[in-house]
Design an enzyme around this catalytic site. Structure first.
Site, mmCIF file in Angstrom:
data_model
loop_
_atom_site.group_PDB
_atom_site.id
_atom_site.type_symbol
_atom_site.label_atom_id
_atom_site.label_comp_id
_atom_site.label_asym_id
_atom_site.label_seq_id
_atom_site.Cartn_x
_atom_site.Cartn_y
_atom_site.Cartn_z
ATOM 1 N N ASP A 1 0.833 -1.160 -0.127
ATOM 2 C CA ASP A 1 -0.075 0.135 0.154
ATOM 3 C C ASP A 1 0.852 1.308 0.005
ATOM 4 O O ASP A 1 1.973 1.416 0.463
ATOM 5 C CB ASP A 1 -0.920 0.023 1.272
ATOM 6 C CG ASP A 1 -1.923 1.075 1.270
ATOM 7 O OD1 ASP A 1 -2.198 1.548 0.039
ATOM 8 O OD2 ASP A 1 -2.535 1.357 2.209
ATOM 9 N N ASP B 1 -12.165 -3.650 -5.410
ATOM 10 C CA ASP B 1 -12.592 -2.425 -5.039
ATOM 11 C C ASP B 1 -11.737 -1.404 -5.658
ATOM 12 O O ASP B 1 -12.068 -0.569 -6.554
ATOM 13 C CB ASP B 1 -12.620 -2.003 -3.482
ATOM 14 C CG ASP B 1 -13.432 -2.706 -2.906
ATOM 15 O OD1 ASP B 1 -14.476 -3.172 -3.232
ATOM 16 O OD2 ASP B 1 -13.366 -2.704 -1.512
ATOM 17 N N ASN B 2 -10.404 -1.887 -6.201
ATOM 18 C CA ASN B 2 -9.480 -1.009 -6.929
ATOM 19 C C ASN B 2 -9.974 -0.820 -8.421
ATOM 20 O O ASN B 2 -9.747 0.063 -9.174
ATOM 21 C CB ASN B 2 -8.061 -1.444 -7.039
ATOM 22 C CG ASN B 2 -7.492 -1.618 -5.653
ATOM 23 O OD1 ASN B 2 -6.458 -2.073 -5.505
ATOM 24 N ND2 ASN B 2 -7.744 -0.680 -4.697
ATOM 25 N N SER C 1 -8.499 -4.635 4.808
ATOM 26 C CA SER C 1 -9.114 -4.225 3.167
ATOM 27 C C SER C 1 -9.276 -5.526 2.563
ATOM 28 O O SER C 1 -9.291 -5.773 1.260
ATOM 29 C CB SER C 1 -8.126 -3.572 2.754
ATOM 30 O OG SER C 1 -7.909 -2.343 3.110
#
Length: 269
Positions: free
Chosen positions: A10, A57-58, A226
């Protein structure tokens, strides 16, 4: 020393913003760090790594960023598959929903799985192993899991790349496959419900046949999963690092390993 490490890579976009460069430069810097990180793992004898590279989600990001990111991911996976840290091969295995990805990247991921299978066959033909081994078929390809194998013949690192991955979706897919298998065997829902166990679901996860992660590292200062390996991380140890992923150094990695070594794992006991 952990036998399986999960990493949430990240901070690439924040790194680019702080550097005043395009977002793609951050993803590229993060890709270079991944190759470097796998070298560290090979040197320290860590056999399995799972990298969280792109979540479901990305996939909601802009088309322009996704196009650049997909190309960088594909090139990075090719670099990993062709690398030989310590003179031994890296095995790259995709975990995720390939159907959510653009076809060019999905095709490259499928080719990696085929390349792994061909490499294992060629290796055994040249030097048959007397160790126990099994091939586990998953929805994203085959994984050759070695129970006991000589150091000379074992891969440097087995790298799972979580691309188009979602932890909840993985569990849903596992249950679906379990039910389909039961239906093909003529078993009723009542029978399946009575016999359902956590172990039965584990057998259908994307990482089936592999040990659960001992340690999960997340960079960039964020302290959440996440959706990463939600089922497999039930008893994992977590380490959160302030450094953005492109700035993650070997000393940061060593600190994470030292912290892990000082913990007493109870596995719920």
């Amino acid at each position: 020393m952990p036998q399986h490490i999960g990493v949430v890579v990240d901070g690439n976009r924040r790194w680019a913003k702080l550097a005043g460069t395009p977002t793609a430069d951050g993803h590229l810097a993060g890709a270079h760090k991944i190759v470097e990180f796998i070298d560290w793992c090979a040197e320290l004898g860590i056999p399995t790594v799972t990298l969280y590279m792109l979540s479901t989600d990305n996939m909601n990001r802009s088309a322009a960023e996704l196009d650049q990111l997909m190309e960088i991911i594909g090139d990075t996976l090719d670099r990993l598959a062709e690398s030989r840290p310590g003179g031994r091969p890296v095995r790259v295995h995709p975990v995720g929903a390939l159907e959510l990805l653009p076809e060019p990247l999905a095709a490259r991921l499928r080719q990696l799985g085929e390349r792994n299978a061909a490499a294992d066959e060629a290796e055994d033909a040249a030097e048959p192993a007397d160790d126990d081994a099994e091939t586990v078929t998953t929805r994203t390809g085959s994984i050759r899991r070695i129970v006991r194998r000589s150091r000379e013949r074992s891969p440097a690192v087995h790298v799972n790349v979580a691309v188009g991955y979602g932890g909840r979706q993985e569990i849903v897919d596992a249950v679906k496959e379990l039910l389909r298998e039961a239906d093909s065997q003529g078993r009723g829902l009542e029978e399946v419900a009575e016999e359902l166990t956590p172990g039965a679901i584990s057998q259908w996860l994307y990482t089936r046949g592999q040990p659960d992660p001992d340690l999960i590292i997340r960079t960039s200062g964020e302290q959440r999963l996440s959706g990463f390996l939600m089922w497999q991380s039930a008893y994992s140890e977590f380490y959160f690092c302030e450094a953005l992923w492109p700035d993650f150094r070997r000393v940061d990695f060593v600190r994470a390993l030292r912290d892990y070594a000082q913990r007493q794992r109870r596995f719920g006991g």
